[in-house]
Design a protein around this motif. Structure first.
Motif, PDB file in Angstrom:
ATOM      1  N   THR A 121       0.860  -1.180   0.000  1.00 32.06           N
ATOM      2  CA  THR A 121       0.000   0.000   0.000  1.00 32.06           C
ATOM      3  C   THR A 121       0.898   1.233   0.000  1.00 32.06           C
ATOM      4  O   THR A 121       2.118   1.140   0.081  1.00 32.06           O
ATOM      5  N   GLY A 122       0.277   2.394  -0.030  1.00 32.59           N
ATOM      6  CA  GLY A 122       1.025   3.642  -0.004  1.00 32.59           C
ATOM      7  C   GLY A 122       1.738   3.902   1.307  1.00 32.59           C
ATOM      8  O   GLY A 122       2.511   4.868   1.413  1.00 32.59           O
ATOM      9  N   ALA A 123       1.512   3.059   2.305  1.00 36.29           N
ATOM     10  CA  ALA A 123       2.125   3.281   3.610  1.00 36.29           C
ATOM     11  C   ALA A 123       3.652   3.237   3.553  1.00 36.29           C
ATOM     12  O   ALA A 123       4.325   3.795   4.426  1.00 36.29           O
ATOM     13  N   TYR A 124       4.200   2.579   2.540  1.00 36.78           N
ATOM     14  CA  TYR A 124       5.655   2.445   2.445  1.00 36.78           C
ATOM     15  C   TYR A 124       6.280   3.434   1.457  1.00 36.78           C
ATOM     16  O   TYR A 124       7.485   3.431   1.250  1.00 36.78           O
ATOM     17  N   ASP A 125       5.460   4.274   0.835  1.00 38.71           N
ATOM     18  CA  ASP A 125       5.974   5.196  -0.163  1.00 38.71           C
ATOM     19  C   ASP A 125       6.986   6.185   0.421  1.00 38.71           C
ATOM     20  O   ASP A 125       7.889   6.651  -0.286  1.00 38.71           O
ATOM     21  N   ALA A 126       6.811   6.508   1.711  1.00 37.35           N
ATOM     22  CA  ALA A 126       7.715   7.479   2.339  1.00 37.35           C
ATOM     23  C   ALA A 126       9.156   6.983   2.391  1.00 37.35           C
ATOM     24  O   ALA A 126      10.085   7.779   2.569  1.00 37.35           O
ATOM     25  N   LEU A 127       9.375   5.681   2.216  1.00 38.92           N
ATOM     26  CA  LEU A 127      10.725   5.136   2.210  1.00 38.92           C
ATOM     27  C   LEU A 127      11.491   5.513   0.946  1.00 38.92           C
ATOM     28  O   LEU A 127      12.727   5.439   0.917  1.00 38.92           O
ATOM     29  N   GLY A 128      10.755   5.904  -0.085  1.00 41.31           N
ATOM     30  CA  GLY A 128      11.384   6.123  -1.384  1.00 41.31           C
ATOM     31  C   GLY A 128      11.360   4.845  -2.194  1.00 41.31           C
ATOM     32  O   GLY A 128      11.326   3.738  -1.634  1.00 41.31           O
ATOM     33  N   ALA A 129      11.374   4.974  -3.507  1.00 38.13           N
ATOM     34  CA  ALA A 129      11.210   3.819  -4.390  1.00 38.13           C
ATOM     35  C   ALA A 129      12.278   2.752  -4.173  1.00 38.13           C
ATOM     36  O   ALA A 129      11.981   1.548  -4.135  1.00 38.13           O
ATOM     37  N   GLU A 130      13.529   3.168  -4.004  1.00 38.09           N
ATOM     38  CA  GLU A 130      14.623   2.201  -3.878  1.00 38.09           C
ATOM     39  C   GLU A 130      14.535   1.416  -2.572  1.00 38.09           C
ATOM     40  O   GLU A 130      14.646   0.179  -2.562  1.00 38.09           O
ATOM     41  N   ARG A 131      14.325   2.114  -1.461  1.00 33.96           N
ATOM     42  CA  ARG A 131      14.242   1.423  -0.163  1.00 33.96           C
ATOM     43  C   ARG A 131      12.979   0.569  -0.072  1.00 33.96           C
ATOM     44  O   ARG A 131      12.991  -0.513   0.519  1.00 33.96           O
ATOM     45  N   LYS A 132      11.875   1.057  -0.649  1.00 37.50           N
ATOM     46  CA  LYS A 132      10.639   0.270  -0.645  1.00 37.50           C
ATOM     47  C   LYS A 132      10.841  -1.027  -1.421  1.00 37.50           C
ATOM     48  O   LYS A 132      10.443  -2.107  -0.956  1.00 37.50           O
ATOM     49  N   ALA A 133      11.450  -0.946  -2.595  1.00 41.00           N
ATOM     50  CA  ALA A 133      11.691  -2.144  -3.397  1.00 41.00           C
ATOM     51  C   ALA A 133      12.603  -3.126  -2.663  1.00 41.00           C
ATOM     52  O   ALA A 133      12.388  -4.344  -2.709  1.00 41.00           O
ATOM     53  N   ALA A 134      13.613  -2.600  -1.972  1.00 41.99           N
ATOM     54  CA  ALA A 134      14.533  -3.468  -1.223  1.00 41.99           C
ATOM     55  C   ALA A 134      13.811  -4.154  -0.068  1.00 41.99           C
ATOM     56  O   ALA A 134      14.037  -5.350   0.194  1.00 41.99           O
ATOM     57  N   LEU A 135      12.948  -3.411   0.617  1.00 38.97           N
ATOM     58  CA  LEU A 135      12.189  -4.002   1.721  1.00 38.97           C
ATOM     59  C   LEU A 135      11.280  -5.112   1.216  1.00 38.97           C
ATOM     60  O   LEU A 135      11.242  -6.205   1.794  1.00 38.97           O
ATOM     61  N   PHE A 136      10.547  -4.853   0.146  1.00 44.38           N
ATOM     62  CA  PHE A 136       9.639  -5.856  -0.390  1.00 44.38           C
ATOM     63  C   PHE A 136      10.410  -7.087  -0.871  1.00 44.38           C
ATOM     64  O   PHE A 136       9.966  -8.224  -0.675  1.00 44.38           O
ATOM     65  N   ALA A 137      11.562  -6.878  -1.488  1.00 40.75           N
ATOM     66  CA  ALA A 137      12.364  -8.011  -1.950  1.00 40.75           C
ATOM     67  C   ALA A 137      12.835  -8.858  -0.770  1.00 40.75           C
ATOM     68  O   ALA A 137      12.852 -10.097  -0.845  1.00 40.75           O
ATOM     69  N   SER A 138      13.202  -8.194   0.324  1.00 36.31           N
ATOM     70  CA  SER A 138      13.631  -8.910   1.522  1.00 36.31           C
ATOM     71  C   SER A 138      12.492  -9.740   2.105  1.00 36.31           C
ATOM     72  O   SER A 138      12.682 -10.903   2.485  1.00 36.31           O
ATOM     73  N   ARG A 139      11.301  -9.140   2.176  1.00 36.69           N
ATOM     74  CA  ARG A 139      10.145  -9.866   2.707  1.00 36.69           C
ATOM     75  C   ARG A 139       9.793 -11.058   1.813  1.00 36.69           C
ATOM     76  O   ARG A 139       9.463 -12.144   2.301  1.00 36.69           O
ATOM     77  N   GLU A 140       9.834 -10.849   0.509  1.00 38.75           N
ATOM     78  CA  GLU A 140       9.504 -11.928  -0.420  1.00 38.75           C
ATOM     79  C   GLU A 140      10.491 -13.088  -0.292  1.00 38.75           C
ATOM     80  O   GLU A 140      10.119 -14.252  -0.433  1.00 38.75           O
ATOM     81  N   THR A 180      12.130 -14.003   2.459  1.00 40.54           N
ATOM     82  CA  THR A 180      12.120 -14.672   3.768  1.00 40.54           C
ATOM     83  C   THR A 180      10.741 -15.137   4.220  1.00 40.54           C
ATOM     84  O   THR A 180      10.632 -16.053   5.027  1.00 40.54           O
ATOM     85  N   SER A 181       9.672 -14.520   3.735  1.00 37.94           N
ATOM     86  CA  SER A 181       8.328 -14.872   4.182  1.00 37.94           C
ATOM     87  C   SER A 181       7.931 -16.257   3.700  1.00 37.94           C
ATOM     88  O   SER A 181       8.177 -16.614   2.545  1.00 37.94           O
ATOM     89  N   PRO A 182       7.312 -17.072   4.556  1.00 35.94           N
ATOM     90  CA  PRO A 182       6.825 -18.375   4.102  1.00 35.94           C
ATOM     91  C   PRO A 182       5.862 -18.278   2.925  1.00 35.94           C
ATOM     92  O   PRO A 182       5.805 -19.192   2.096  1.00 35.94           O
ATOM     93  N   ALA A 183       5.123 -17.171   2.819  1.00 37.43           N
ATOM     94  CA  ALA A 183       4.199 -17.001   1.700  1.00 37.43           C
ATOM     95  C   ALA A 183       4.927 -16.640   0.411  1.00 37.43           C
ATOM     96  O   ALA A 183       4.349 -16.736  -0.683  1.00 37.43           O
ATOM     97  N   GLY A 184       6.162 -16.173   0.525  1.00 34.51           N
ATOM     98  CA  GLY A 184       6.962 -15.870  -0.651  1.00 34.51           C
ATOM     99  C   GLY A 184       6.603 -14.581  -1.355  1.00 34.51           C
ATOM    100  O   GLY A 184       7.039 -14.345  -2.486  1.00 34.51           O
ATOM    101  N   ARG A 185       5.840 -13.715  -0.692  1.00 30.02           N
ATOM    102  CA  ARG A 185       5.441 -12.451  -1.296  1.00 30.02           C
ATOM    103  C   ARG A 185       4.931 -11.515  -0.219  1.00 30.02           C
ATOM    104  O   ARG A 185       4.721 -11.928   0.924  1.00 30.02           O
TER     105      ARG A 185
END
Length: 218
Positions: free
Chosen positions: A158-177, A179-184
């Motif tokens: 959601t837009g809640a992570y937009d404040a991180l900036g595009a690069e940091r948001k993408a890195a965070l999502f990639a990290s979660r994907e 490590t998360s058991p759901a894979g996304r």
């Protein structure tokens, strides 16, 4: 059912509103920038909203004021705002709207996976969400038979992570994907589905329902 939904017009609040309408319910949207204005840090604003809206069947609050950072760099005012909106705001919503709900009504608040999974930089967010969980359990007893529950999302796109900036948001999502058991990461409609379950299941109260792809497990 007539449901008051508090939060931003998009993201989780918007998905919740869409889900309620799809189920045949009526939605009253409120927030800082909605037709029905409310400031959850101001009890007078909450009381005024209750007077304007009148009786509803359920109240859902997705509002937040995030305070990211470590103990070394957290801003005191940001931490206070986080608690004011999600913790004190939830208590005040219960105070002013419980008398307007039927015995079969309910409140649903948003907590978060950071209450159960320690992540550096999420100290205040985690503490706020843990407090929401505690408020949920206490209010479920105090307001019974009115039900009180919470949904605890993991990382949701959601837009809640937009404040991180595009690069940091993408890195965070990639990290979660990775490590998360759901894979996304999650979707707003998946959180909305959990909210709708809690609104309609009359035998569920005092529960914090984790919808987090299992990220709290790793």
């Amino acid at each position: 059912m007539r449901v008051l939904v508090i939060g931003r017009s998009g993201g989780i609040a918007g998905a919740v509103a869409d889900g309620i309408r799809a189920a045949g319910g009526t939605v009253v949207l409120a927030g800082r920038n909605q037709d029905e204005h409310v400031d959850l840090t101001d009890e007078g604003s909450i009381a005024a909203l209750a007077e304007r809206v009148g009786n509803v069947d359920h109240v859902v609050s997705t509002a937040s004021a995030r305070a990211r950072g470590t103990a070394a760099d957290l801003d005191r005012d940001a931490v206070r705002a986080s608690f004011d909106v999600k913790v004190i705001g939830s208590i005040l919503l219960a105070r002013h709207f419980a008398p307007r709900l039927p015995r079969t009504g309910s409140f649903v608040f948003l907590s978060g996976a950071s209450a159960r999974r320690v992540v550096p930089g999420m100290l205040a967010v985690g503490a706020t969400n843990a407090a929401v969980d505690a408020v949920t359990r206490s209010l479920a007893v105090e307001l019974a038979p009115i039900r009180v529950n919470a949904v605890s999302p993991g990382t949701v796109d959601t837009g809640a992570y937009d404040a991180l900036g595009a690069e940091r948001k993408a890195a965070l999502f990639a990290s979660r994907e990775a490590t998360s058991p759901a894979g996304r990461v999650g979707r707003a409609d998946e959180i909305a589905g959990a909210v709708l379950f809690l609104l309609t299941n009359g035998f569920t109260t005092g529960v914090t329902l984790g919808v987090d792809g299992g990220e709290v497990l790793v």
